[in-house]
Design a protein around this motif. Structure first.
Motif, PDB file in Angstrom:
ATOM      1  N   VAL A  99      28.544  15.561  47.128  1.00 24.90           N
ATOM      2  CA  VAL A  99      29.655  15.262  47.944  1.00 24.90           C
ATOM      3  C   VAL A  99      29.341  15.560  49.491  1.00 24.90           C
ATOM      4  N   GLY A 100      29.286  14.734  50.005  1.00 25.85           N
ATOM      5  CA  GLY A 100      28.949  14.817  51.458  1.00 25.85           C
ATOM      6  C   GLY A 100      27.509  15.613  51.629  1.00 25.85           C
ATOM      7  N   SER A 101      27.632  16.696  52.406  1.00 24.71           N
ATOM      8  CA  SER A 101      26.340  17.569  52.647  1.00 24.71           C
ATOM      9  C   SER A 101      26.371  18.655  51.147  1.00 24.71           C
ATOM     10  N   MET A 102      27.140  18.571  50.554  1.00 26.46           N
ATOM     11  CA  MET A 102      27.534  19.552  49.205  1.00 26.46           C
ATOM     12  C   MET A 102      26.580  19.037  48.011  1.00 26.46           C
ATOM     13  N   VAL A 103      25.958  20.130  47.396  1.00 26.31           N
ATOM     14  CA  VAL A 103      25.503  19.943  45.986  1.00 26.31           C
ATOM     15  C   VAL A 103      26.382  20.680  45.039  1.00 26.31           C
ATOM     16  N   GLU A 104      27.310  20.000  44.157  1.00 27.95           N
ATOM     17  CA  GLU A 104      28.194  20.732  43.403  1.00 27.95           C
ATOM     18  C   GLU A 104      28.010  20.755  41.890  1.00 27.95           C
ATOM     19  N   TYR A 105      28.297  21.810  41.325  1.00 28.24           N
ATOM     20  CA  TYR A 105      28.320  22.121  39.790  1.00 28.24           C
ATOM     21  C   TYR A 105      29.588  22.783  39.146  1.00 28.24           C
ATOM     22  N   GLU A 106      30.089  21.828  38.425  1.00 26.62           N
ATOM     23  CA  GLU A 106      31.553  22.244  38.075  1.00 26.62           C
ATOM     24  C   GLU A 106      31.402  22.530  36.269  1.00 26.62           C
ATOM     25  N   ALA A 107      32.101  23.842  36.009  1.00 28.54           N
ATOM     26  CA  ALA A 107      32.058  23.848  34.456  1.00 28.54           C
ATOM     27  C   ALA A 107      33.341  25.008  34.384  1.00 28.54           C
ATOM     28  N   LEU A 108      33.965  25.033  33.206  1.00 27.83           N
ATOM     29  CA  LEU A 108      34.946  26.012  32.844  1.00 27.83           C
ATOM     30  C   LEU A 108      36.116  26.177  33.809  1.00 27.83           C
ATOM     31  N   GLY A 109      36.328  25.311  34.510  1.00 26.13           N
ATOM     32  CA  GLY A 109      37.462  25.231  35.315  1.00 26.13           C
ATOM     33  C   GLY A 109      37.057  25.935  36.745  1.00 26.13           C
ATOM     34  N   ARG A 110      35.713  25.990  37.166  1.00 25.09           N
ATOM     35  CA  ARG A 110      35.366  26.729  38.247  1.00 25.09           C
ATOM     36  C   ARG A 110      33.971  25.851  38.863  1.00 25.09           C
ATOM     37  N   LEU A 111      33.910  25.994  39.915  1.00 23.27           N
ATOM     38  CA  LEU A 111      32.818  25.234  40.759  1.00 23.27           C
ATOM     39  C   LEU A 111      32.003  25.980  41.726  1.00 23.27           C
ATOM     40  N   ILE A 112      30.730  25.662  41.759  1.00 21.26           N
ATOM     41  CA  ILE A 112      29.779  26.234  42.823  1.00 21.26           C
ATOM     42  C   ILE A 112      29.285  25.042  43.580  1.00 21.26           C
ATOM     43  N   SER A 113      29.493  25.257  44.905  1.00 20.59           N
ATOM     44  CA  SER A 113      29.098  24.321  45.873  1.00 20.59           C
ATOM     45  C   SER A 113      28.337  24.848  46.792  1.00 20.59           C
ATOM     46  N   PHE A 114      26.961  24.296  47.098  1.00 23.69           N
ATOM     47  CA  PHE A 114      25.924  24.661  47.787  1.00 23.69           C
ATOM     48  C   PHE A 114      25.990  23.611  49.284  1.00 23.69           C
ATOM     49  N   ASN A 115      26.424  24.123  50.185  1.00 22.43           N
ATOM     50  CA  ASN A 115      26.229  23.171  51.490  1.00 22.43           C
ATOM     51  C   ASN A 115      24.707  23.463  51.999  1.00 22.43           C
ATOM     52  N   ILE A 116      24.267  22.056  51.895  1.00 19.42           N
ATOM     53  CA  ILE A 116      22.814  21.976  52.354  1.00 19.42           C
ATOM     54  C   ILE A 116      22.762  21.290  53.967  1.00 19.42           C
ATOM     55  N   SER A 117      22.061  21.957  54.469  1.00 20.36           N
ATOM     56  CA  SER A 117      21.677  21.729  56.166  1.00 20.36           C
ATOM     57  C   SER A 117      20.298  21.898  56.533  1.00 20.36           C
ATOM     58  N   ASP A 118      19.674  20.584  56.785  1.00 24.45           N
ATOM     59  CA  ASP A 118      18.204  20.517  57.085  1.00 24.45           C
ATOM     60  C   ASP A 118      17.437  20.927  56.033  1.00 24.45           C
ATOM     61  N   GLY A 119      17.882  20.552  54.564  1.00 27.00           N
ATOM     62  CA  GLY A 119      17.084  20.967  53.580  1.00 27.00           C
ATOM     63  C   GLY A 119      17.366  22.038  52.974  1.00 27.00           C
ATOM     64  N   VAL A 120      18.245  22.944  53.672  1.00 31.71           N
ATOM     65  CA  VAL A 120      18.361  24.642  53.043  1.00 31.71           C
ATOM     66  C   VAL A 120      19.560  24.859  52.823  1.00 31.71           C
ATOM     67  N   VAL A 121      19.960  25.766  52.183  1.00 28.95           N
ATOM     68  CA  VAL A 121      21.342  26.389  51.858  1.00 28.95           C
ATOM     69  C   VAL A 121      21.793  27.118  52.921  1.00 28.95           C
ATOM     70  N   ALA A 122      22.985  26.274  53.356  1.00 35.05           N
ATOM     71  CA  ALA A 122      23.753  27.069  54.665  1.00 35.05           C
ATOM     72  C   ALA A 122      24.912  28.174  54.185  1.00 35.05           C
ATOM     73  N   ASP A 123      25.456  27.609  52.951  1.00 35.72           N
ATOM     74  CA  ASP A 123      26.354  28.654  52.535  1.00 35.72           C
ATOM     75  C   ASP A 123      26.595  28.066  50.959  1.00 35.72           C
ATOM     76  N   ILE A 124      27.250  29.138  50.216  1.00 33.52           N
ATOM     77  CA  ILE A 124      27.645  29.080  48.895  1.00 33.52           C
ATOM     78  C   ILE A 124      29.217  29.319  48.725  1.00 33.52           C
ATOM     79  N   ASP A 125      29.843  28.331  48.108  1.00 33.28           N
ATOM     80  CA  ASP A 125      31.137  28.565  47.749  1.00 33.28           C
ATOM     81  C   ASP A 125      31.489  28.500  46.329  1.00 33.28           C
ATOM     82  N   PHE A 126      31.966  29.605  45.716  1.00 38.92           N
ATOM     83  CA  PHE A 126      32.395  29.504  44.393  1.00 38.92           C
ATOM     84  C   PHE A 126      33.933  29.733  44.480  1.00 38.92           C
TER      85      PHE A 126
END
Length: 215
Positions: free
Chosen positions: A182-209
């Motif tokens: 989703v845009g710059s995000m790579v997301e994984y959803e399960a159990l009503g929750r979401l882990i979202s990795f924001n990717i910038s220049d090929g590396v993780v810039a932040d992680i949102d739970f």
């Protein structure tokens, strides 16, 4: 008279025979010079087809250095996202959904910036506690504030699968499998929750739970 004539005839014949006999060593025909048997070498060298030049380097086509076929690497198989994946390690402790903010204060201290807003989903106030490396969002459970989301900005936290801010996108995919982009995000959803990795220049810039709000 006849005898005389015969005698003369005989003498004449003998003389003729003597002349015809002559020298028996008649000249023989000169020998015919035979053709030379010497083989004439060709004036131009005949090109000899040489063997194709061989390279010292082994030819590798979809194989290893010995030329053996190598099967393509199988896609990485990862376990499905489960409850343990929504726990991160921080300061030697664990940060999880729904833990109380009092427990968070014990883990992270009270050096934060605070803000609040009326909750759209619950009775009470949604609150934000912004630390230097992480932001904690809470939801009201009566008089208790519980964690609903945490946004990580540095490698202060490590996910249950070993990913931190600064890990590569390949690291994320190896740990979690292919996610939703989703845009710059790579997301994984399960159990009503979401882990979202924001990717910038090929590396993780932040992680949102975060908790996924149902419609």
């Amino acid at each position: 008279m006849k005898k005389f004539i015969i005698f003369v005839s005989v003498i004449a014949m003998l003389a003729m025979l003597a002349g015809c006999g002559g020298d028996n060593s008649a000249e023989t025909a000169a020998p015919v010079e035979s053709a030379s048997t010497d083989v004439v070498e060709p004036s131009e060298e005949v090109a000899v087809e040489s063997e194709p030049a061989q390279s010292n380097a082994p030819l590798v086509i979809g194989g290893n250095a010995e030329g053996e076929d190598v099967e393509a690497a199988a896609p990485v198989e990862t376990a499905a996202i489960n409850e343990e994946d929504f726990v991160v390690v921080i300061n030697g402790g664990e940060l999880t959904f729904d833990m109380t903010m009092d427990s968070v204060f014990e883990l992270l201290g009270t050096e934060y910036e605070y803000s609040e807003a009326i909750s759209c989903a619950y009775d009470g106030m949604d609150k934000t506690f912004a630390y230097s490396d992480i932001e904690i969002y809470s939801w009201p459970d009566g008089d208790i504030d519980r964690v609903s989301e945490f946004l990580i900005f540095s490698d202060i936290c490590t996910t249950a699968r070993g990913i931190t801010v600064g890990s590569t996108l390949d690291d994320v995919i190896a740990a979690y499998g292919q996610g939703s982009e989703v845009g710059s995000m790579v997301e994984y959803e399960a159990l009503g929750r979401l882990i979202s990795f924001n990717i910038s220049d090929g590396v993780v810039a932040d992680i949102d739970f975060m908790t996924v709000q149902e419609d």
